[in-house]
Design a protein around this motif. Structure first.
Motif, PDB file in Angstrom:
ATOM      1  N   LEU A 202       0.749  -1.008   0.076  1.00 54.72           N
ATOM      2  CA  LEU A 202      -0.379  -0.320  -0.299  1.00 54.72           C
ATOM      3  C   LEU A 202       0.700   1.578   0.345  1.00 54.72           C
ATOM      4  O   LEU A 202       2.080   1.059   0.444  1.00 54.72           O
ATOM      5  N   THR A 206      -0.168   5.258   3.985  1.00 52.63           N
ATOM      6  CA  THR A 206      -1.280   4.396   4.960  1.00 52.63           C
ATOM      7  C   THR A 206      -1.173   4.182   6.743  1.00 52.63           C
ATOM      8  O   THR A 206      -0.257   4.222   6.806  1.00 52.63           O
ATOM      9  N   GLN A 208      -1.851   3.182  10.325  1.00 51.16           N
ATOM     10  CA  GLN A 208      -1.906   1.585  10.649  1.00 51.16           C
ATOM     11  C   GLN A 208      -2.968   1.586  12.193  1.00 51.16           C
ATOM     12  O   GLN A 208      -3.148   2.710  12.335  1.00 51.16           O
ATOM     13  N   TYR A 373      -8.154  -3.999   4.904  1.00 57.44           N
ATOM     14  CA  TYR A 373      -8.123  -2.441   4.530  1.00 57.44           C
ATOM     15  C   TYR A 373      -8.378  -1.780   3.689  1.00 57.44           C
ATOM     16  O   TYR A 373      -9.372  -2.656   2.976  1.00 57.44           O
ATOM     17  N   TYR A 375      -9.417   1.974   1.481  1.00 59.37           N
ATOM     18  CA  TYR A 375      -9.139   3.601   0.327  1.00 59.37           C
ATOM     19  C   TYR A 375     -10.338   3.751  -0.269  1.00 59.37           C
ATOM     20  O   TYR A 375     -11.733   3.028  -0.646  1.00 59.37           O
ATOM     21  N   ALA A 436     -11.470   4.760   7.132  1.00 58.58           N
ATOM     22  CA  ALA A 436     -10.979   5.196   5.799  1.00 58.58           C
ATOM     23  C   ALA A 436     -11.859   6.964   5.103  1.00 58.58           C
ATOM     24  O   ALA A 436     -11.186   7.991   4.916  1.00 58.58           O
ATOM     25  N   ARG A 441      -7.549   8.796   3.801  1.00 51.77           N
ATOM     26  CA  ARG A 441      -6.397   8.459   3.634  1.00 51.77           C
ATOM     27  C   ARG A 441      -6.518   6.477   4.248  1.00 51.77           C
ATOM     28  O   ARG A 441      -7.225   6.627   4.475  1.00 51.77           O
ATOM     29  N   PRO A 442      -5.468   6.252   3.047  1.00 55.12           N
ATOM     30  CA  PRO A 442      -5.441   3.994   3.482  1.00 55.12           C
ATOM     31  C   PRO A 442      -5.225   4.046   4.634  1.00 55.12           C
ATOM     32  O   PRO A 442      -4.240   4.890   5.403  1.00 55.12           O
ATOM     33  N   ALA A 444      -5.305   0.244   7.327  1.00 55.71           N
ATOM     34  CA  ALA A 444      -4.604  -1.648   7.502  1.00 55.71           C
ATOM     35  C   ALA A 444      -4.885  -1.682   9.010  1.00 55.71           C
ATOM     36  O   ALA A 444      -4.499  -0.725   9.379  1.00 55.71           O
TER      37      ALA A 444
END
Length: 915
Positions: A202, A206, A208, A373, A375, A436, A441-442, A444
């Protein structure tokens, strides 16, 4: 910092490390050698096994600082390629060992060391090796893995070639064969990426996620203070319920009008209350996992702890508070009412037995923890990648909760490392969707095994009370039941599960009169999720042991008692729901199984004579019948598409989610069986699967429905394409000819189970399933009379799944179910929140806990009228009733009747002492 020089897969690599990292982290994060998997993270599962200086090494618990310079490290990526497989990799494919595939690299690396040191191992030595090196598999039942090692050894000794192992189709036909699933080669070479592997690709920005989770089972939330956590290094945002754009609820899709709840009882992030241990209260989004987890410790939650009702009887106490204010703790009831009133029959019948049984809160224990995850994609959609086995179902369940319109939400299934049903419920989809949306933002989220075990749903425990009546010859006259399902705090699918007790208590038995009540109870223990068998293990835990008890009471052999009472066309037998079964196959199935049962009885007698050690060990043979229906209740349906491509190949589109059961080979085989009439070979069929942005709604991969429903849909789509391609002279048009004649290239296939009806809410009478599967379970057990420890030494299963679509896949499903059934019967549980928090402590079976002596027998002379090419499903029937068969075998061996699982040694010993 430490400089390390390592020889990795034959190449010298220089690394600078901090020293505290595990070898697995370095291989995966720094070198992207993601064929090394992290499952438990505690050295319990072997998914991380690599070879260090010729030794099997559990890399998740090996610190990089302790790996010597110039150590020779081998990973799965270094021993073979897609073009040149290692013999072990080829054997793994040939024997269908790579089901979900998550554990395959660890097993293969472990086996490689074994064969380098012992080129001609015995089967026992292979099992001992895997047991010693903590190699766990939840899918296969281990026997195929032993078979693969033995064959790979033959290749390495020069006795056969790799090519000899691989099935090659003849006459362009793969239906009913051992043709390898399309994903197999990637899985055995470590190139099949799972969720945690994809996260590493990713974008750099990204975030976390670390969850702030409840450490109590029931409480009012008085306040949440995130201020300190927000100041921690790397933290971008701390999200609470106040930030959720939508309703902050996951809908349980309540469909039954008799349900007393509204289905909106499960929060995405807890706002007013904590309902179970592990509930998500907040999400910390940070630049690294370590920063997120550290900051999560500083979110302060003010709680007013409430009484926790950890079982159905506790929650039903008159003094118990309503867990969801306004909804009673007993919120759903179903009654199976068939035939005449049973009360007078029970009073006058010459033979009556009454019993109580308990089926436990079995944990799923996939080796891959939950992961997802999310996005914003190029079309402005919230796009969520997860292990979902119901992407369109989950789309409907979380849309309103996260606050997006349906067209702005896209779900894609990750390559999933086993789910066994827990992902029928959305677990973390809504969490990453919210994150998200809120952060832009992305994001996970990758669970560790502790979170996997404590947060996700479990099999709902069943408290069964069964009463059975028979005439003087042993003909069953009536059944009564009063049963409870402990479904945890969230109602999703609780009513559907409880309805299964109205469908499967007494299934397979001709019972003319039934009065069976089943209720769903809200508790504060783990929420109930789908698990293979979905309601059948609870049903047969009561119904089948009751059959065994009646046979014992009357002095009739338990196998023959079941055979004489099974569905018979000559007697017009009907299911508990009052409809005829799809086929009358059980008389033939018992005839097929009878010699195997007799052989098992004789084997147990021989073991008693030869290995009883003067009464220390006793052996016995058991029997049970398991039945399961294929489909969601009533008029279930599925959709698939078939498209002719410019290169004269065909693409099949469906949303047949794969959690190890073989959706790819299922889709391919159903399509090929039709398309081959136009000359298409398997390699000319491409698959696009499991993306709500690209594939149709095929329905969830649960309820053993996919092989029937989606298989039929694929067949219909393929037939429509073939019919369009067919010329008047019987030959077939090419792509160019289809375009020239302006014929459509893409066809939508839909199949609907129109013969089915919903079960009546008052009586449960109806025709809920278009196709059924049947399994006769025949185990042989050893009981240690001094300790109570039980070991299954042999297991025979005689099954009718209609037409076999892929032999290797069906074998794997049955053997995996046998292993999970042994675990359910003897060791697996999630009851103690302080103890049952690891794979080991939850009682997962290791290789030596499962017998090598497994017999699989199939009856195929009753093709299903509504199944594609005559097929039924095969995923859940084999796990419907292995556990009562094992308990019945304990009774056969010792005379001690066990009616609860798991039958751990202390439970069995108490029953022996009570004799």
């Amino acid at each position: 910092m430490i400089k390390k020089i390592l020889m990795i897969n034959g190449t010298q690599r220089t690394l600078v490390v901090e020293g505290h990292e595990s070898l697995a982290e370095v291989l995966r994060d720094r070198l992207l050698l993601t064929g090394c998997k992290i499952g438990c993270g505690e050295g319990h599962c072997g998914a991380c096994n690599v070879i260090v200086d010729g030794k099997v090494t559990r890399s998740c618990i090996t610190k990089i600082a302790k790996v010597p310079d110039y150590a020779k490290i081998e990973t799965i990526e270094g021993i073979g390629t897609l073009e040149d497989l290692h013999p072990l990799q080829a054997a793994w494919i040939a024997h269908g060992c790579a089901q979900c595939g998550f554990c395959s690299p660890g097993f293969i690396m472990s086996a490689k060391v074994l064969l380098e040191n012992n080129p001609s191992p015995s089967r026992t030595e292979v099992r001992e090796w895997f047991n010693k090196n903590r190699n766990l598999c939840r899918c296969t039942g281990y026997k195929p893995l032993i078979d693969a090692v033995m064959d790979a050894a033959r290749v390495l000794r020069g006795e056969i070639t790799k090519e000899d192992l691989m099935f090659q189709p003849t006459d362009n036909r793969i239906l009913g064969t051992s043709y390898a699933r399309p994903s197999a080669a990637a899985k055995v070479t470590g190139s099949w990426d799972f969720g945690a592997d994809e996260i590493k690709t990713l974008p750099e920005d990204t975030l976390q996620i670390a969850l702030v989770q409840a450490e109590v089972s029931h409480a009012w939330i008085k306040g949440i203070d995130t201020s300190q956590a927000e100041q921690m290094p790397g933290v971008y945002r701390v999200i609470t319920y106040k930030d959720v754009p939508g309703k902050n609820r996951i809908t349980g899709l309540i469909t039954f009008p008799t349900n007393k709840g509204d289905g909106w009882d499960r929060p995405i992030l807890c706002d007013e209350k904590v309902f179970q241990y592990g509930d998500a209260i907040a999400m910390v989004c940070a630049d690294t996992v370590a920063h997120a987890r550290e900051a999560a410790k500083y979110v302060k939650v003010d709680l007013e702890v409430l009484p926790a009702y950890m079982s159905a009887p506790e929650a039903m106490d008159p003094d118990a508070m309503e867990i969801h204010p306004g909804t009673p703790n007993v919120y759903y009831e179903t009654n199976c009412i068939k035939g005449e009133d049973t009360a007078p029959i029970m009073e006058t019948a010459p033979n009556v037995i009454e019993m109580d049984a308990y089926c436990s809160r079995q944990p799923h224990m996939p080796i891959e923890p939950d992961v997802a995850y999310a996005y914003m994609d190029e079309e402005g959609r919230v796009t969520i990648h997860s292990k979902s086995i119901g992407i369109h179902l989950h789309h409907a369940m979380i849309c309103a909760g996260i606050g997006v319109e349906p067209e702005k939400l896209r779900l894609i299934q990750l390559h999933a490392g086993g789910t066994f049903g827990y992902k029928f419920s959305p677990t973390i989809e809504a969490l990453v969707g919210v994150a998200a949306l809120v952060t832009g933002r992305p994001v996970a989220l990758n669970f560790n095994m502790y979170q996997m075990i404590t947060y996700t749903g479990k099999r709902s425990p069943g408290f069964m009370h069964i009463k059975l009546a028979a005439d003087e010859k042993g003909k069953i006259l009536a059944l009564e039941g009063d049963n409870l399902i402990d479904h945890g705090p969230y109602s999703e699918f609780g009513d559907l599960l409880t309805m299964r007790l109205s469908q499967f208590v007494g299934a397979g038995v001709d019972i003319p009169n039934i009065r069976n009540r089943s209720r769903t109870v809200c508790t504060n223990h783990a929420y109930g999720a789908a698990f293979r068998g979905y309601g059948a293990p609870q049903s047969f835990m009561g119904g089948d042991i009751a059959m065994d008890m009646m046979a014992a009471k009357m002095g009739i052999d338990p196998f023959e008692f079941r055979a004489m009472n099974c569905y018979k066309e000559s007697e017009g037998s009907t299911t508990p729901n009052g409809c005829k079964p799809d086929v009358y196959c059980l008389e033939d199935l018992y005839d097929l199984a009878r010699p195997y049962y007799q052989k098992n009885k004789a084997y147990a007698e021989t073991l008693n004579r030869e290995k009883g050690e003067n009464g220390k060990f006793k052996y016995g043979a058991g029997v049970s019948l398991g039945v399961y229906g294929c489909g969601l209740d009533g008029v279930d349906s599925s959709e698939a598409w078939a498209e002719l491509n410019p290169d004269n190949t065909v693409t099949i589109y469906d949303s047949w989610e794969d959690h190890g059961q073989g959706a790819d080979i299922g889709t391919l085989t159903h399509a090929h069986e039709t398309l081959r009439q136009a000359g298409f070979t398997p390699d000319q069929i491409k698959l696009v699967m499991n993306d709500t942005g690209k594939t149709p709604n095929s329905g969830p991969a649960g309820g053993s429905r996919s092989n029937v429903m989606t298989g039929n849909a694929v067949r219909v789509a393929s037939e429509m394409l073939i019919n369009a391609m067919r010329k008047p002279d019987g030959t077939y048009r090419t792509y160019e000819e289809m375009v020239e004649e302006k014929l459509p290239l893409k066809y939508e296939g839909k199949w609907v189970a129109t013969a089915c009806t919903d079960c009546d809410q008052e009586t449960a009478q109806g025709n809920p399933f278009s196709v059924y599967m049947y399994c006769i379970n025949l185990p042989v057990v050893q009981v240690n009379m001094e300790t109570g420890k039980v070991k299954v030494v042999k297991f025979t299963m005689v099954s009718d799944f209609g037409t076999i679509i892929n032999k290797t896949v069906v074998d794997g499903q049955v053997m995996g179910a046998i292993a999970q059934g042994i675990g359910l019967a003897l060791s697996e549980d999630f009851e103690d929140l302080k103890k049952h928090t690891s794979l080991l402590k939850c009682g997962i079976p290791y290789p030596n806990d499962i017998p090598d002596d497994i017999e699989l027998v199939y009856q195929e002379n009753h093709p299903r009228p509504l199944g594609p090419y005559g097929a039924a499903g095969c995923g859940e029937g084999p796990l419907a009733a292995p556990h009562p068969a094992i308990l019945n075998a304990i009774y056969s061996a010792t005379g001690a009747r066990i009616t609860r699982v798991p039958a751990r040694p202390e439970v069995v010993k108490a029953a022996l002492d009570a004799l």
